[in-house]
Design an enzyme around this catalytic site. Sequence first.
Site, mmCIF file in Angstrom:
data_model
loop_
_atom_site.group_PDB
_atom_site.id
_atom_site.type_symbol
_atom_site.label_atom_id
_atom_site.label_comp_id
_atom_site.label_asym_id
_atom_site.label_seq_id
_atom_site.Cartn_x
_atom_site.Cartn_y
_atom_site.Cartn_z
ATOM 1 N N GLU A 150 0.844 -1.198 0.000
ATOM 2 C CA GLU A 150 0.000 0.000 0.000
ATOM 3 C C GLU A 150 0.880 1.250 0.000
ATOM 4 O OE1 GLU A 150 -3.016 -0.180 -0.611
ATOM 5 O OE2 GLU A 150 -3.819 -2.068 0.168
ATOM 6 N N ASP A 196 -26.041 8.551 8.793
ATOM 7 C CA ASP A 196 -26.815 8.744 7.569
ATOM 8 C C ASP A 196 -28.303 8.494 7.843
ATOM 9 O OD1 ASP A 196 -27.844 8.840 5.027
ATOM 10 O OD2 ASP A 196 -26.585 7.242 4.215
#
Length: 413
Positions: A135, A318
């Site tokens: 990564e 949300d």
Amino acid sequence: MINQVRVSLKEIVGGGYKTYWNYKGRYRVVKGGRGSKKSTTTALNIVNRMMEYPLANTLVVRKVFKDHKDSTYAQLKWAIKRLKVEHLWEAKLSPLEITYKPTGQKILFRGLDDPMSVTSITVDVGFLCWAWFEEAYQIMNEDDFDKVDMSIRGELPSGYFKQITLTFNPWNEKHWLKRRFFDVQQKNILAMTTNYLCNEFLGADDRELFEWMKKHNPRRYKIEGLGEWGIAEGAIFTNWREFAFDKSEIIKRPGVKSAFGLDFGFTVDPTAFPASVVDPKNREIFIFDEIYEKGLLNNEIADAIKNKGYQKEIIIADAAEPKSIVELRKYGIRKIKAAEKGPDSVKAGIQFLQQFSIYIHPSCTNASMEFSNYVWERNKEGQMINKPADEYNHLIDALRYSMEPIRKRMRVR
């Protein structure tokens, strides 16, 4: 005597990586989409090479040390088992290392969040020949890479070679990795691109996900599917940077507030949870922690929040998933609330965040990835429009939700 085990590397590794596997130059760099075999192939290659070169040791580097356990460490243990040589290797968690028992060679793990542990490495047997940066895109500072690069030095016995391997997803074309390795042609650099199309081990359901992405999200498919560079033009946020701040110092400031947000995801999108400290007076946001994971059920989301110690915090989630919010309350996340979405709430939230200086702790790698790639949408003619693209925005959406109480207080004042 060492028991001999015969395996077919061709069958185990598969196609697409012959040049990569055999390359012995200084830098071996592969960018690729998800499912491109780059990490698993590298793990297999390291294990195979160390048994072939009895004086070679390997350093495995990630930006954050704690990320090794569930990524590189697990991949290398998988590779050892896949090659049917687990009886020859010993893996330990404390200290985190893997040892080849016949010779004492080691695979060592380090994180750039502890610079001294990286630059002061010594080995008991042989030489430190190879390093693998997994990564590598998460490494924003090229100097951090250079420090490790310079530590792989010294004369080696005949037939041995020094090599740095970097594997990553190519989120943003402005990253130093592109300039350093892909925009040049040097004999000591192998820079290549791979994608899921060379992975014969993927299941039909995996390929269906990529086909769905190709149809519904072509920009994301270009990066995560095909392994091509992400385009950096049209960035929505330019008011952020990585900064290794000390949260304990920030919270001493008068008037600072905590902010926790939650954006739900599952199969395609991750569940995202940023944890921040906000200084409204100086207009500064400090993102110090994150949860970012696909496939989490609501009870697992609750467990992840509890494991971080944030179950008693006010969390703004949300509003599109009221059922999930109710379930999380039942699982002990008592103070979770729904965000108050209204007309143009996305644009209003973005404009509010743009008024702050945003500092992202280096350990929050997914936050940095999203802020690097969140851009304005383009129309059919390729022109940018005043609408954010609906991608690389899960932590950012959750950050918007978390800032709602602070935005209300500032508006009232």
